[in-house]
Design an enzyme around this catalytic site. Structure first.
Site, PDB file in Angstrom:
ATOM      1  N   ARG A 107       0.891  -1.179   0.000  1.00  0.00           N
ATOM      2  CA  ARG A 107       0.000   0.000   0.000  1.00  0.00           C
ATOM      3  C   ARG A 107       0.916   1.211   0.000  1.00  0.00           C
ATOM      4  O   ARG A 107       1.744   1.373   0.916  1.00  0.00           O
ATOM      5  CB  ARG A 107      -0.899   0.005   1.237  1.00  0.00           C
ATOM      6  CG  ARG A 107      -1.556   1.355   1.470  1.00  0.00           C
ATOM      7  CD  ARG A 107      -2.636   1.337   2.515  1.00  0.00           C
ATOM      8  NE  ARG A 107      -3.813   0.659   2.030  1.00  0.00           N
ATOM      9  CZ  ARG A 107      -5.004   0.698   2.630  1.00  0.00           C
ATOM     10  NH1 ARG A 107      -5.160   1.399   3.743  1.00  0.00           N
ATOM     11  NH2 ARG A 107      -6.028   0.060   2.129  1.00  0.00           N
ATOM     12  N   HIS A 134      -7.629   0.993  -6.122  1.00  0.00           N
ATOM     13  CA  HIS A 134      -7.738   0.095  -4.960  1.00  0.00           C
ATOM     14  C   HIS A 134      -8.441  -1.203  -5.411  1.00  0.00           C
ATOM     15  O   HIS A 134      -9.575  -1.466  -5.034  1.00  0.00           O
ATOM     16  CB  HIS A 134      -8.546   0.795  -3.859  1.00  0.00           C
ATOM     17  CG  HIS A 134      -8.462   0.143  -2.512  1.00  0.00           C
ATOM     18  ND1 HIS A 134      -7.627  -0.919  -2.231  1.00  0.00           N
ATOM     19  CD2 HIS A 134      -9.139   0.404  -1.349  1.00  0.00           C
ATOM     20  CE1 HIS A 134      -7.783  -1.274  -0.961  1.00  0.00           C
ATOM     21  NE2 HIS A 134      -8.688  -0.490  -0.409  1.00  0.00           N
ATOM     22  N   GLN A 137     -10.204  -3.934  -2.999  1.00  0.00           N
ATOM     23  CA  GLN A 137     -11.485  -3.510  -2.441  1.00  0.00           C
ATOM     24  C   GLN A 137     -12.634  -3.875  -3.383  1.00  0.00           C
ATOM     25  O   GLN A 137     -13.678  -4.377  -2.959  1.00  0.00           O
ATOM     26  CB  GLN A 137     -11.471  -1.990  -2.220  1.00  0.00           C
ATOM     27  CG  GLN A 137     -12.772  -1.454  -1.666  1.00  0.00           C
ATOM     28  CD  GLN A 137     -13.047  -1.969  -0.262  1.00  0.00           C
ATOM     29  OE1 GLN A 137     -12.202  -1.857   0.607  1.00  0.00           O
ATOM     30  NE2 GLN A 137     -14.225  -2.541  -0.035  1.00  0.00           N
ATOM     31  N   ASP A 225     -17.486   7.043  -0.719  1.00  0.00           N
ATOM     32  CA  ASP A 225     -16.227   6.887   0.020  1.00  0.00           C
ATOM     33  C   ASP A 225     -15.939   8.239   0.669  1.00  0.00           C
ATOM     34  O   ASP A 225     -16.605   9.251   0.375  1.00  0.00           O
ATOM     35  CB  ASP A 225     -15.109   6.460  -0.950  1.00  0.00           C
ATOM     36  CG  ASP A 225     -13.792   6.140  -0.250  1.00  0.00           C
ATOM     37  OD1 ASP A 225     -13.795   5.965   0.993  1.00  0.00           O
ATOM     38  OD2 ASP A 225     -12.754   6.069  -0.939  1.00  0.00           O
ATOM     39  N   CYS A 266     -16.280   1.439   1.266  1.00  0.00           N
ATOM     40  CA  CYS A 266     -15.098   0.607   1.553  1.00  0.00           C
ATOM     41  C   CYS A 266     -14.672   0.706   3.012  1.00  0.00           C
ATOM     42  O   CYS A 266     -13.981  -0.179   3.507  1.00  0.00           O
ATOM     43  CB  CYS A 266     -13.963   0.985   0.629  1.00  0.00           C
ATOM     44  SG  CYS A 266     -13.354   2.669   0.861  1.00  0.00           S
ATOM     45  N   ARG A 294     -13.287  -8.729   2.137  1.00  0.00           N
ATOM     46  CA  ARG A 294     -11.890  -8.434   1.812  1.00  0.00           C
ATOM     47  C   ARG A 294     -11.061  -9.685   2.057  1.00  0.00           C
ATOM     48  O   ARG A 294     -10.184 -10.037   1.269  1.00  0.00           O
ATOM     49  CB  ARG A 294     -11.353  -7.290   2.686  1.00  0.00           C
ATOM     50  CG  ARG A 294     -11.996  -5.930   2.451  1.00  0.00           C
ATOM     51  CD  ARG A 294     -11.660  -5.385   1.073  1.00  0.00           C
ATOM     52  NE  ARG A 294     -10.226  -5.275   0.856  1.00  0.00           N
ATOM     53  CZ  ARG A 294      -9.466  -4.252   1.281  1.00  0.00           C
ATOM     54  NH1 ARG A 294     -10.017  -3.231   1.909  1.00  0.00           N
ATOM     55  NH2 ARG A 294      -8.167  -4.236   1.048  1.00  0.00           N
TER      56      ARG A 294
HETATM   57  N1   CP Z   1     -11.093  -0.260   2.869  1.00  0.00           N
HETATM   58  C1   CP Z   1      -9.808  -0.297   3.247  1.00  0.00           C
HETATM   59  O1   CP Z   1      -8.895  -0.520   2.439  1.00  0.00           O
HETATM   60  O2   CP Z   1      -9.619  -0.118   4.585  1.00  0.00           O
HETATM   61  P1   CP Z   1      -8.231   0.085   5.345  1.00  0.00           P
HETATM   62  O3   CP Z   1      -7.713   1.434   4.947  1.00  0.00           O
HETATM   63  O4   CP Z   1      -8.587  -0.007   6.783  1.00  0.00           O
HETATM   64  O5   CP Z   1      -7.284  -0.999   4.907  1.00  0.00           O
HETATM   65  N1  NVA Z   2     -10.168   6.698  -0.791  1.00  0.00           N
HETATM   66  C1  NVA Z   2      -9.676   6.250   0.487  1.00  0.00           C
HETATM   67  C2  NVA Z   2      -9.822   4.773   0.624  1.00  0.00           C
HETATM   68  C3  NVA Z   2      -9.412   4.222   1.947  1.00  0.00           C
HETATM   69  C4  NVA Z   2      -9.525   2.733   2.027  1.00  0.00           C
HETATM   70  C5  NVA Z   2      -8.229   6.677   0.665  1.00  0.00           C
HETATM   71  O1  NVA Z   2      -7.438   6.512  -0.270  1.00  0.00           O
HETATM   72  O2  NVA Z   2      -7.910   7.195   1.726  1.00  0.00           O
END
Ligand code: CP
Ligand code: NVA
Length: 308
Positions: A107, A134, A137, A225, A266, A294
């Site tokens: 990530r 992502h 997700q 989101d 998400c 997930r």
């Molecule tokens: N939805 C998601 O990716 O959550 P986290 O940021 O907690 O991993």
């Molecule tokens: N759009 C959000 C998703 C988190 C899982 C971010 O990137 O912070």
């Protein structure tokens, strides 16, 4: 190398296979305690590195638990504690890690980090979220939709809010899984034109509709989101709240969708900003199934990457 970098970069048959595999693995666990291993142990002897350059709850825990259920081992690494965060190149990091581990999940911020990791790693790399996409997700979201409503092909998905990284992966999925997608939000926060064009090239109906109530007409699924993502400057918060307030998912908006429309997010959510608690905790919401999935979806992604 079978990297899982993005939904539009993975063949539809492979994606479908992963969803089917996830569903089978989920039902095979049959409500048993979460810490118990699966009957088959396809990741026996495998070591997986989970690298986080941003915070995470779901991605971190679901990958860790999923690998362990399948008999593998994990190491969770914070980017800032690695030499990666102190000047070592991504290419060198990828080559070194490939000597120790069987798979890398990362990530990160800029997509270029993920792509360079994949280019130089001798092991599969999974995208655990970048500023741009992502995909893990959305695999969980497809699994969740189909558990509740059957095949997603031909359905209408509406995204209300910021056209961000999660929205981008939904657009990719529209092309690969064959559903229609409407974005509703203010022009400065539109999804990337390149991704809209890509989904349209695949024959999907992709619409941009500024009026949220009109956008959700006929929707089978409404998604939103956070209005401020992890890579967005906090200084944009007030402006974004002003731009996006009209796109909040609330009971009035859900009432304008199909009566059996689902609601997804998400998570993490900011209750009463992008979505009200009445919707999050209401009859349309499947947010906690989505979070659970997930785990199951990523187990399928891991198996596909490792060919096991
Ligand atoms: N939805 C998601 O990716 O959550 P986290 O940021 O907690 O991993
Ligand atoms: N759009 C959000 C998703 C988190 C899982 C971010 O990137 O912070």
């Amino acid at each position: 190398m079978p990297h899982f970098l993005d939904i539009h970069k993975t063949a539809p048959a492979a994606l479908r296979g992963m969803i089917d595999s996830a569903r089978m693995m989920k039902s095979a666990r049959n409500g048993r305690p979460k810490g118990t291993p699966d009957d088959d142990q396809p990741l026996d002897g495998r070591m997986v590195a989970l690298i986080f350059e941003k915070p995470s709850t779901r991605t971190r825990v679901s990958f860790d638990v999923g690998v362990r259920q399948m008999g593998g081992q994990t190491m969770v690494l914070s980017g800032s504690e690695m030499q990666l965060g102190h000047g070592e190149t991504i290419a060198d990091t990828a080559r070194v890690l490939s000597r120790y581990v069987d798979l890398i999940m990362i990530r990160t911020f800029d997509e270029s980090v993920l792509l360079e990791m994949a280019e130089y790693a001798d092991v599969p790399v999974i995208n655990g979220l970048t500023n741009r996409t992502h995909p893990c997700q959305i695999m969980a979201d497809i699994l969740t939709f189909e558990e509740h409503r059957g095949p997603i092909a031909g359905k209408k998905v509406v995204w209300s809010g910021d056209g961000n990284n999660v929205c981008a992966s939904f657009l990719h999925a529209a092309g690969q899984f064959g559903f229609d997608f409407t974005f509703t939000g203010p022009p400065p926060l539109d999804p990337e034109a390149e991704f809209v064009a890509l989904a349209r090239e695949k024959g999907r109906r992709i619409e941009i509709e500024r009026d949220p109530l009109r956008a959700v007409e006929g929707a089978d699924l409404v998604v939103t989101d956070t209005w401020v993502s992890m890579h967005d400057s906090q200084s944009t918060k007030e402006r974004r709240h002003n731009q996006l307030r009209a796109y909040q998912v609330n009971e009035r908006l859900m009432a304008a969708a199909k009566p059996d429309a689902l609601f997804m997010h998400c998570l993490p959510a900011h209750r009463e900003d992008e979505v009200t608690s009445a919707v999050m905790d209401g009859p349309h919401s499947v947010i906690f199934d989505e979070a659970e999935n997930r785990l199951h979806a990523q187990k399928a992604v891991l198996r596909w990457c490792l060919g096991v």
